[in-house]
Motif scaffolding. Structure first.
Motif, PDB file in Angstrom:
ATOM      1  N   ASP A  20       0.939  -0.959   0.149  1.00  0.00           N
ATOM      2  CA  ASP A  20      -0.258  -0.155  -0.033  1.00  0.00           C
ATOM      3  C   ASP A  20       1.062   1.298   0.254  1.00  0.00           C
ATOM      4  O   ASP A  20       2.156   1.244   0.772  1.00  0.00           O
ATOM      5  CB  ASP A  20      -0.815  -0.469   1.057  1.00  0.00           C
ATOM      6  N   VAL A  21       0.079   2.437  -0.835  1.00  0.00           N
ATOM      7  CA  VAL A  21       0.673   3.431  -0.575  1.00  0.00           C
ATOM      8  C   VAL A  21      -0.272   4.114   1.016  1.00  0.00           C
ATOM      9  O   VAL A  21      -0.986   4.153   1.375  1.00  0.00           O
ATOM     10  CB  VAL A  21       0.509   4.312  -1.826  1.00  0.00           C
ATOM     11  N   SER A  22       1.063   5.128   1.660  1.00  0.00           N
ATOM     12  CA  SER A  22       0.410   5.620   2.357  1.00  0.00           C
ATOM     13  C   SER A  22      -0.215   7.467   2.422  1.00  0.00           C
ATOM     14  O   SER A  22      -0.587   7.674   1.346  1.00  0.00           O
ATOM     15  CB  SER A  22       1.470   6.950   3.835  1.00  0.00           C
ATOM     16  N   GLU A  23      -1.127   7.784   2.985  1.00  0.00           N
ATOM     17  CA  GLU A  23      -1.738   8.427   3.219  1.00  0.00           C
ATOM     18  C   GLU A  23      -0.756   9.854   2.855  1.00  0.00           C
ATOM     19  O   GLU A  23      -1.349  11.023   1.812  1.00  0.00           O
ATOM     20  CB  GLU A  23      -2.186   8.606   4.531  1.00  0.00           C
ATOM     21  N   PHE A  24       0.471  10.156   3.455  1.00  0.00           N
ATOM     22  CA  PHE A  24       0.842  11.426   2.997  1.00  0.00           C
ATOM     23  C   PHE A  24       1.065  10.581   1.652  1.00  0.00           C
ATOM     24  O   PHE A  24       1.550  11.906   0.396  1.00  0.00           O
ATOM     25  CB  PHE A  24       2.634  10.866   3.749  1.00  0.00           C
ATOM     26  N   THR A  25       2.161   9.936   1.171  1.00  0.00           N
ATOM     27  CA  THR A  25       1.960   9.542  -0.522  1.00  0.00           C
ATOM     28  C   THR A  25       0.624  10.266  -1.076  1.00  0.00           C
ATOM     29  O   THR A  25       0.453  11.107  -2.176  1.00  0.00           O
ATOM     30  CB  THR A  25       2.808   8.544  -0.502  1.00  0.00           C
ATOM     31  N   ILE A  26      -0.060   9.743  -0.877  1.00  0.00           N
ATOM     32  CA  ILE A  26      -1.330   9.884  -1.639  1.00  0.00           C
ATOM     33  C   ILE A  26      -2.058  11.354  -1.299  1.00  0.00           C
ATOM     34  O   ILE A  26      -2.040  12.094  -2.764  1.00  0.00           O
ATOM     35  CB  ILE A  26      -2.744   9.282  -1.451  1.00  0.00           C
ATOM     36  N   SER A  27      -1.391  11.968  -0.668  1.00  0.00           N
ATOM     37  CA  SER A  27      -2.204  13.718  -0.707  1.00  0.00           C
ATOM     38  C   SER A  27      -0.865  14.740  -1.266  1.00  0.00           C
ATOM     39  O   SER A  27      -1.523  15.557  -2.238  1.00  0.00           O
ATOM     40  CB  SER A  27      -1.765  13.781   1.024  1.00  0.00           C
ATOM     41  N   GLU A  28       0.132  13.876  -2.063  1.00  0.00           N
ATOM     42  CA  GLU A  28       1.544  14.910  -2.225  1.00  0.00           C
ATOM     43  C   GLU A  28       0.792  14.116  -3.336  1.00  0.00           C
ATOM     44  O   GLU A  28       1.251  15.212  -5.319  1.00  0.00           O
ATOM     45  CB  GLU A  28       2.530  13.799  -2.485  1.00  0.00           C
ATOM     46  N   ILE A  29       0.644  13.284  -4.174  1.00  0.00           N
ATOM     47  CA  ILE A  29       0.314  12.527  -5.313  1.00  0.00           C
ATOM     48  C   ILE A  29      -0.566  13.710  -6.320  1.00  0.00           C
ATOM     49  O   ILE A  29      -0.683  14.781  -6.876  1.00  0.00           O
ATOM     50  CB  ILE A  29       0.461  11.269  -5.546  1.00  0.00           C
ATOM     51  N   LYS A  30      -1.833  13.370  -4.951  1.00  0.00           N
ATOM     52  CA  LYS A  30      -3.202  14.314  -5.195  1.00  0.00           C
ATOM     53  C   LYS A  30      -3.654  15.418  -5.712  1.00  0.00           C
ATOM     54  O   LYS A  30      -3.614  17.268  -6.201  1.00  0.00           O
ATOM     55  CB  LYS A  30      -4.397  14.212  -4.155  1.00  0.00           C
ATOM     56  N   ARG A  31      -2.018  16.499  -4.759  1.00  0.00           N
ATOM     57  CA  ARG A  31      -1.229  17.665  -4.860  1.00  0.00           C
ATOM     58  C   ARG A  31      -0.869  18.346  -6.389  1.00  0.00           C
ATOM     59  O   ARG A  31      -1.417  18.883  -6.745  1.00  0.00           O
ATOM     60  CB  ARG A  31      -0.337  18.356  -4.047  1.00  0.00           C
ATOM     61  N   LEU A  56      -4.325   6.638  -5.285  1.00  0.00           N
ATOM     62  CA  LEU A  56      -3.630   7.533  -5.838  1.00  0.00           C
ATOM     63  C   LEU A  56      -4.657   8.410  -6.339  1.00  0.00           C
ATOM     64  O   LEU A  56      -4.285   9.840  -6.789  1.00  0.00           O
ATOM     65  CB  LEU A  56      -1.972   7.478  -6.977  1.00  0.00           C
ATOM     66  N   GLY A  57      -5.696   8.404  -6.903  1.00  0.00           N
ATOM     67  CA  GLY A  57      -6.898   9.085  -7.768  1.00  0.00           C
ATOM     68  C   GLY A  57      -6.301   9.235  -9.121  1.00  0.00           C
ATOM     69  O   GLY A  57      -6.237  10.032  -9.679  1.00  0.00           O
ATOM     70  N   HIS A 251      14.254   5.977   2.784  1.00  0.00           N
ATOM     71  CA  HIS A 251      13.149   4.897   2.406  1.00  0.00           C
ATOM     72  C   HIS A 251      11.712   5.031   1.921  1.00  0.00           C
ATOM     73  O   HIS A 251      11.660   5.309   2.568  1.00  0.00           O
ATOM     74  CB  HIS A 251      13.670   4.143   3.720  1.00  0.00           C
ATOM     75  N   ASN A 252      11.883   3.764   0.963  1.00  0.00           N
ATOM     76  CA  ASN A 252      10.509   3.903   0.750  1.00  0.00           C
ATOM     77  C   ASN A 252       9.626   3.757   2.479  1.00  0.00           C
ATOM     78  O   ASN A 252       8.611   4.239   2.566  1.00  0.00           O
ATOM     79  CB  ASN A 252       9.793   2.313   0.409  1.00  0.00           C
ATOM     80  N   THR A 253       9.747   2.390   3.377  1.00  0.00           N
ATOM     81  CA  THR A 253       9.120   3.091   4.812  1.00  0.00           C
ATOM     82  C   THR A 253       8.751   4.796   5.334  1.00  0.00           C
ATOM     83  O   THR A 253       8.369   4.363   5.935  1.00  0.00           O
ATOM     84  CB  THR A 253       9.482   1.665   5.083  1.00  0.00           C
ATOM     85  N   GLU A 254       9.316   5.092   4.783  1.00  0.00           N
ATOM     86  CA  GLU A 254       9.384   6.717   5.800  1.00  0.00           C
ATOM     87  C   GLU A 254       8.678   7.571   4.731  1.00  0.00           C
ATOM     88  O   GLU A 254       9.530   8.975   4.037  1.00  0.00           O
ATOM     89  CB  GLU A 254      11.124   6.923   6.013  1.00  0.00           C
ATOM     90  N   ASP A 255       8.298   6.812   3.066  1.00  0.00           N
ATOM     91  CA  ASP A 255       7.898   7.678   2.045  1.00  0.00           C
ATOM     92  C   ASP A 255       9.006   8.744   1.831  1.00  0.00           C
ATOM     93  O   ASP A 255       8.609  10.393   0.752  1.00  0.00           O
ATOM     94  CB  ASP A 255       6.864   8.517   3.133  1.00  0.00           C
ATOM     95  N   GLY A 256      10.118   7.978   0.948  1.00  0.00           N
ATOM     96  CA  GLY A 256      10.986   8.823   0.504  1.00  0.00           C
ATOM     97  C   GLY A 256      10.571   9.325  -0.329  1.00  0.00           C
ATOM     98  O   GLY A 256      11.189  10.902  -1.264  1.00  0.00           O
ATOM     99  N   VAL A 257       9.371   9.143  -1.625  1.00  0.00           N
ATOM    100  CA  VAL A 257       9.369   9.875  -2.525  1.00  0.00           C
ATOM    101  C   VAL A 257       8.244  10.840  -2.491  1.00  0.00           C
ATOM    102  O   VAL A 257       8.470  12.080  -2.873  1.00  0.00           O
ATOM    103  CB  VAL A 257       8.527   8.690  -3.841  1.00  0.00           C
ATOM    104  N   ALA A 258       7.435  10.842  -1.520  1.00  0.00           N
ATOM    105  CA  ALA A 258       6.216  11.662  -0.880  1.00  0.00           C
ATOM    106  C   ALA A 258       7.429  12.698  -0.279  1.00  0.00           C
ATOM    107  O   ALA A 258       6.787  14.012  -0.905  1.00  0.00           O
ATOM    108  CB  ALA A 258       5.244  10.776  -0.361  1.00  0.00           C
ATOM    109  N   GLN A 259       8.196  12.550   0.592  1.00  0.00           N
ATOM    110  CA  GLN A 259       9.294  13.634   0.679  1.00  0.00           C
ATOM    111  C   GLN A 259      10.229  14.669  -0.394  1.00  0.00           C
ATOM    112  O   GLN A 259      10.044  15.540  -0.494  1.00  0.00           O
ATOM    113  CB  GLN A 259       9.975  13.167   1.481  1.00  0.00           C
ATOM    114  N   TYR A 260      10.186  13.512  -1.458  1.00  0.00           N
ATOM    115  CA  TYR A 260      11.076  14.646  -1.971  1.00  0.00           C
ATOM    116  C   TYR A 260       9.882  15.270  -2.641  1.00  0.00           C
ATOM    117  O   TYR A 260      10.458  16.257  -3.382  1.00  0.00           O
ATOM    118  CB  TYR A 260      11.366  13.322  -3.674  1.00  0.00           C
ATOM    119  N   ILE A 261       9.032  15.089  -3.656  1.00  0.00           N
ATOM    120  CA  ILE A 261       7.530  15.212  -4.359  1.00  0.00           C
ATOM    121  C   ILE A 261       7.598  16.680  -3.042  1.00  0.00           C
ATOM    122  O   ILE A 261       7.395  17.881  -3.803  1.00  0.00           O
ATOM    123  CB  ILE A 261       6.215  14.372  -4.321  1.00  0.00           C
ATOM    124  N   GLN A 262       6.834  17.047  -1.762  1.00  0.00           N
ATOM    125  CA  GLN A 262       6.936  17.398  -1.170  1.00  0.00           C
ATOM    126  C   GLN A 262       7.910  18.650  -1.044  1.00  0.00           C
ATOM    127  O   GLN A 262       7.693  20.039  -1.217  1.00  0.00           O
ATOM    128  CB  GLN A 262       7.146  17.753   0.613  1.00  0.00           C
TER     129      GLN A 262
END
Length: 267
Positions: A20-31, A56-57, A251-262
């Motif tokens: 699964d993707v985290s809520e943080f990742t979902i919110s950043e992708i939707k942004r 992710l919508g 790390h992926n478990t630390e929402d690395g992609v979402a962190q970078y996007i943000q």
């Protein structure tokens, strides 16, 4: 920096757990999704990706499945390259004496001869149920349908994988990508495709690879990370992948992609 397209691997990269993707990742992708095309790029089959797209919508976006062998857009085939069944049969003949199991994948079909710890993990993580059928009968069925395999998963032990890798490379390296995903698993896909080639097939006339930012963790992501405008590896990625990337995030478990996007991708 503005990028027109964001391409991300799933397992070990965008997914913060095994499935699964985290809520943080979902919110950043939707942004960013209204200004950036979001394309999921994976070795998974379509049904193992659709639920993530939905979370992710981005169900209206293309997906790249089987490491680039199948590209779909809203269930329509954009690009498809498969392993001929004559080659599938040859691989079966090579592996059968070692009593390893083959997972055969074509479009949204997944055939395995029996359940196992590996198969149960894939069912759990991809939320997909396979068809249980002998490899021999699966090949006969697909011959009747005139379809090839988008991916073959060879599931054995470390010992059988050690034996098979050099044999597979000697016999098939001119026509197949043969990739050892861990000690016991060997993934096989058509030679002419990759994650990068699939991304290229989705570029619009006014887009280039410089318009793409990509995220990954493993060897099958390397070409994509090196050749896109910005390649970002997660901290849990392979060392070679991290050394070749433009940036290393958490790390992926630390929402690395979402962190970078943000931190770096602004609307």
């Amino acid at each position: 920096m503005r990028y027109k397209i964001l391409c991300s691997d799933l397992d070990g990269t965008l997914l913060s757990t095994k499935s699964d993707v985290s809520e943080f990742t979902i919110s950043e992708i939707k942004r960013i999704k209204n200004t950036t095309r979001i394309i999921l790029v994976s070795a998974r089959m379509p049904s193992g990706m659709y639920y993530i797209q939905e979370n992710l919508g981005i169900l209206d976006q293309p997906i790249i499945c089987y490491n680039g062998a199948l590209v779909l857009h809203e269930n329509k085939v954009i690009h498809s390259v498969s392993i001929p069944l004559t080659v599938v049969r040859d691989i079966y003949k090579l592996t059968e004496p070692l009593k390893v199991d083959l997972g055969l994948y074509a479009h949204n079909d997944w055939h395995v001869p029996k359940t196992s710890e590996r198969v149960e993990k894939e069912i759990k993580y991809t939320k997909t149920i396979p068809t249980f059928k002998s490899t021999k009968n699966s090949i006969l069925e697909w011959e009747d349908k005139n379809v090839g395999a988008h991916k073959i998963m060879i599931m054995g032990t470390k010992e059988t994988a050690d034996i098979l890798m050099p044999q597979l490379n000697t016999k098939f390296q001119q026509e197949l990508n043969i990739y050892r995903s861990n000690d016991t698993l060997i993934e096989v896909s058509p030679k002419s495709v990759s994650k990068l080639s699939a991304i290229k097939s989705l570029l619009a006339d006014d887009e280039t690879l410089n318009d793409v930012i990509s995220f990954g963790d493993n060897y099958n992501d390397l070409e994509m990370l090196v050749n896109t405008g910005c390649g970002v590896a997660v901290a849990n990625g392979r060392e070679e992948v991290k050394k070749s990337a433009d940036f290393v995030t958490s790390h992926n478990t630390e929402d690395g992609v979402a962190q970078y996007i943000q931190q770096h991708l602004h609307i």
